[in-house]
Scaffold this active site. Sequence first.
Site, PDB file in Angstrom:
ATOM      1  N   ASP A  64      -0.299   1.921  -7.537  1.00  0.00           N
ATOM      2  CA  ASP A  64      -0.922   3.195  -7.913  1.00  0.00           C
ATOM      3  C   ASP A  64       0.214   4.142  -8.283  1.00  0.00           C
ATOM      4  O   ASP A  64       1.029   4.509  -7.424  1.00  0.00           O
ATOM      5  CB  ASP A  64      -1.733   3.736  -6.725  1.00  0.00           C
ATOM      6  CG  ASP A  64      -2.411   5.060  -7.056  1.00  0.00           C
ATOM      7  OD1 ASP A  64      -1.981   5.755  -8.009  1.00  0.00           O
ATOM      8  OD2 ASP A  64      -3.357   5.426  -6.337  1.00  0.00           O
ATOM      9  N   ASN A  91       2.288   2.727 -18.877  1.00  0.00           N
ATOM     10  CA  ASN A  91       1.054   2.825 -19.665  1.00  0.00           C
ATOM     11  C   ASN A  91      -0.095   3.515 -18.924  1.00  0.00           C
ATOM     12  O   ASN A  91      -0.993   4.059 -19.571  1.00  0.00           O
ATOM     13  CB  ASN A  91       0.638   1.404 -20.079  1.00  0.00           C
ATOM     14  CG  ASN A  91      -0.772   1.342 -20.604  1.00  0.00           C
ATOM     15  OD1 ASN A  91      -1.049   1.702 -21.745  1.00  0.00           O
ATOM     16  ND2 ASN A  91      -1.716   0.904 -19.751  1.00  0.00           N
ATOM     17  N   TYR A 157      -4.160  17.107 -20.541  1.00  0.00           N
ATOM     18  CA  TYR A 157      -3.653  15.838 -21.105  1.00  0.00           C
ATOM     19  C   TYR A 157      -2.530  16.120 -22.104  1.00  0.00           C
ATOM     20  O   TYR A 157      -1.475  15.484 -22.075  1.00  0.00           O
ATOM     21  CB  TYR A 157      -4.822  15.114 -21.778  1.00  0.00           C
ATOM     22  CG  TYR A 157      -4.495  13.753 -22.353  1.00  0.00           C
ATOM     23  CD1 TYR A 157      -4.432  12.620 -21.535  1.00  0.00           C
ATOM     24  CD2 TYR A 157      -4.270  13.592 -23.717  1.00  0.00           C
ATOM     25  CE1 TYR A 157      -4.159  11.371 -22.074  1.00  0.00           C
ATOM     26  CE2 TYR A 157      -3.993  12.340 -24.256  1.00  0.00           C
ATOM     27  CZ  TYR A 157      -3.944  11.227 -23.426  1.00  0.00           C
ATOM     28  OH  TYR A 157      -3.675   9.989 -23.971  1.00  0.00           O
ATOM     29  N   THR A 192     -10.495   1.131 -28.443  1.00  0.00           N
ATOM     30  CA  THR A 192     -10.555   0.293 -27.230  1.00  0.00           C
ATOM     31  C   THR A 192     -11.977   0.381 -26.690  1.00  0.00           C
ATOM     32  O   THR A 192     -12.794   1.172 -27.185  1.00  0.00           O
ATOM     33  CB  THR A 192      -9.574   0.783 -26.130  1.00  0.00           C
ATOM     34  OG1 THR A 192      -9.989   2.086 -25.713  1.00  0.00           O
ATOM     35  CG2 THR A 192      -8.140   0.830 -26.603  1.00  0.00           C
TER      36      THR A 192
HETATM   37  P1  NAD Z   1      -7.699   2.844 -20.278  1.00  0.00           P
HETATM   38  O1  NAD Z   1      -8.465   3.816 -19.439  1.00  0.00           O
HETATM   39  O2  NAD Z   1      -8.370   1.586 -20.700  1.00  0.00           O
HETATM   40  O3  NAD Z   1      -6.372   2.421 -19.538  1.00  0.00           O
HETATM   41  C1  NAD Z   1      -5.701   3.197 -18.591  1.00  0.00           C
HETATM   42  C2  NAD Z   1      -5.329   2.302 -17.434  1.00  0.00           C
HETATM   43  O4  NAD Z   1      -4.565   3.040 -16.483  1.00  0.00           O
HETATM   44  C3  NAD Z   1      -6.577   1.763 -16.700  1.00  0.00           C
HETATM   45  O5  NAD Z   1      -6.417   0.366 -16.495  1.00  0.00           O
HETATM   46  C4  NAD Z   1      -6.539   2.508 -15.375  1.00  0.00           C
HETATM   47  O6  NAD Z   1      -7.091   1.777 -14.314  1.00  0.00           O
HETATM   48  C5  NAD Z   1      -5.032   2.701 -15.203  1.00  0.00           C
HETATM   49  N1  NAD Z   1      -4.720   3.753 -14.251  1.00  0.00           N
HETATM   50  C6  NAD Z   1      -5.263   4.995 -14.172  1.00  0.00           C
HETATM   51  N2  NAD Z   1      -4.745   5.656 -13.121  1.00  0.00           N
HETATM   52  C7  NAD Z   1      -3.848   4.810 -12.536  1.00  0.00           C
HETATM   53  C8  NAD Z   1      -2.994   4.918 -11.404  1.00  0.00           C
HETATM   54  N3  NAD Z   1      -2.981   6.026 -10.646  1.00  0.00           N
HETATM   55  N4  NAD Z   1      -2.210   3.869 -11.105  1.00  0.00           N
HETATM   56  C9  NAD Z   1      -2.229   2.747 -11.843  1.00  0.00           C
HETATM   57  N5  NAD Z   1      -3.027   2.567 -12.904  1.00  0.00           N
HETATM   58  C10 NAD Z   1      -3.831   3.599 -13.241  1.00  0.00           C
HETATM   59  O7  NAD Z   1      -7.171   3.660 -21.542  1.00  0.00           O
HETATM   60  P2  NAD Z   1      -6.171   3.214 -22.719  1.00  0.00           P
HETATM   61  O8  NAD Z   1      -6.726   3.805 -23.945  1.00  0.00           O
HETATM   62  O9  NAD Z   1      -5.866   1.775 -22.679  1.00  0.00           O
HETATM   63  O10 NAD Z   1      -4.869   4.066 -22.358  1.00  0.00           O
HETATM   64  C11 NAD Z   1      -3.613   3.483 -22.013  1.00  0.00           C
HETATM   65  C12 NAD Z   1      -2.512   4.509 -22.268  1.00  0.00           C
HETATM   66  O11 NAD Z   1      -2.449   4.781 -23.661  1.00  0.00           O
HETATM   67  C13 NAD Z   1      -2.738   5.856 -21.570  1.00  0.00           C
HETATM   68  O12 NAD Z   1      -1.499   6.372 -21.123  1.00  0.00           O
HETATM   69  C14 NAD Z   1      -3.306   6.727 -22.695  1.00  0.00           C
HETATM   70  O13 NAD Z   1      -3.073   8.078 -22.463  1.00  0.00           O
HETATM   71  C15 NAD Z   1      -2.507   6.180 -23.860  1.00  0.00           C
HETATM   72  N6  NAD Z   1      -3.116   6.449 -25.181  1.00  0.00           N
HETATM   73  C16 NAD Z   1      -4.279   5.843 -25.558  1.00  0.00           C
HETATM   74  C17 NAD Z   1      -4.795   6.100 -26.828  1.00  0.00           C
HETATM   75  C18 NAD Z   1      -6.076   5.457 -27.330  1.00  0.00           C
HETATM   76  O14 NAD Z   1      -6.538   5.855 -28.396  1.00  0.00           O
HETATM   77  N7  NAD Z   1      -6.653   4.479 -26.635  1.00  0.00           N
HETATM   78  C19 NAD Z   1      -4.123   6.978 -27.675  1.00  0.00           C
HETATM   79  C20 NAD Z   1      -2.931   7.581 -27.251  1.00  0.00           C
HETATM   80  C21 NAD Z   1      -2.440   7.293 -26.000  1.00  0.00           C
END
Ligand code: NAD
Length: 253
Positions: A64, A91, A157, A192
């Site tokens: 975590d 990530n 954010y 996603t």
């Molecule tokens: P997602 O919600 O599928 O993935 C986020 C992951 O982080 C999840 O598996 C969640 O369980 C985990 N997580 C959350 N809190 C946590 C903690 N305290 N400890 C450990 N794990 C934890 O979303 P995503 O879209 O795959 O996002 C992944 C990363 O990419 C994030 O940092 C997000 O900000 C960034 N991002 C995503 C996008 C997009 O369009 N999908 C765009 C820009 C940035």
Amino acid sequence: MELSLAGQVALVTGASSGLGAHFARTLADAGADVVVAARRRDRLDELCAEIADDGGTAAAVALDVTDPASVVAGFDAATEAFGVPTVVINNAGVTTTGAAIDLDDADWARVVDTNLTGCFTVAREAARRMRAAQSGGSIVNIASILGFRVAGALAHYAAAKAGLVQLTKSLALEWARYGIRVNALAPGYILTDINRDFFATDAGAAIVKRIPQRRLGEVEELDAPLLLLASSASSYMTGSVITVDGGHLVSSL
Ligand code: NAD
């Protein structure tokens, strides 16, 4: 140019879904032993089995990012499985949406603690171990185009991701002496499971219209930039941020 990660141990936080799960598969395909880390270890077993079926090597650890003791324990477990992680993908991320004026303390804290402080805690632990092992390494922070521009109802954010961009540069400056490179990837909107339904709505379609390439990104379009930053192909890059957004940041004002 060497994009292979053979002989490297790669740790991905928040690997249980979305981009993190995809990054884990990509790093395994490139030859790394991959440690997939998330809060609930049981959710990762399927991903490890999938990676093994494809000929890769992966182990799951509980981690975590908002709990420093859990981060230390996660790195202990990762090191026990494969050795000191030399590639770390920061990530894990969360968000809520809400007008800043109504945002409560809990939502602010959760988003900043996970997206900014959590990345620092993980990067610091990674760097301490790389320094002790004299292994050097590559840390890749997953930022966002919201680290550069803003959108409504995402003040916490955007502030956290902007902080992560500056953190990337600060750590790059301080840790070059240990052979540790720190870079960031700033994705735009990537399709996603989390946002698929939203982008099928009119509100989602309106956002897509503002992206110069008029479409969302696919997770596979992050593969080459990720491998570039993770591997020795970027050996002279540190403190860099690579944007992958279909031109969203240069959309017309
Ligand atoms: P997602 O919600 O599928 O993935 C986020 C992951 O982080 C999840 O598996 C969640 O369980 C985990 N997580 C959350 N809190 C946590 C903690 N305290 N400890 C450990 N794990 C934890 O979303 P995503 O879209 O795959 O996002 C992944 C990363 O990419 C994030 O940092 C997000 O900000 C960034 N991002 C995503 C996008 C997009 O369009 N999908 C765009 C820009 C940035």
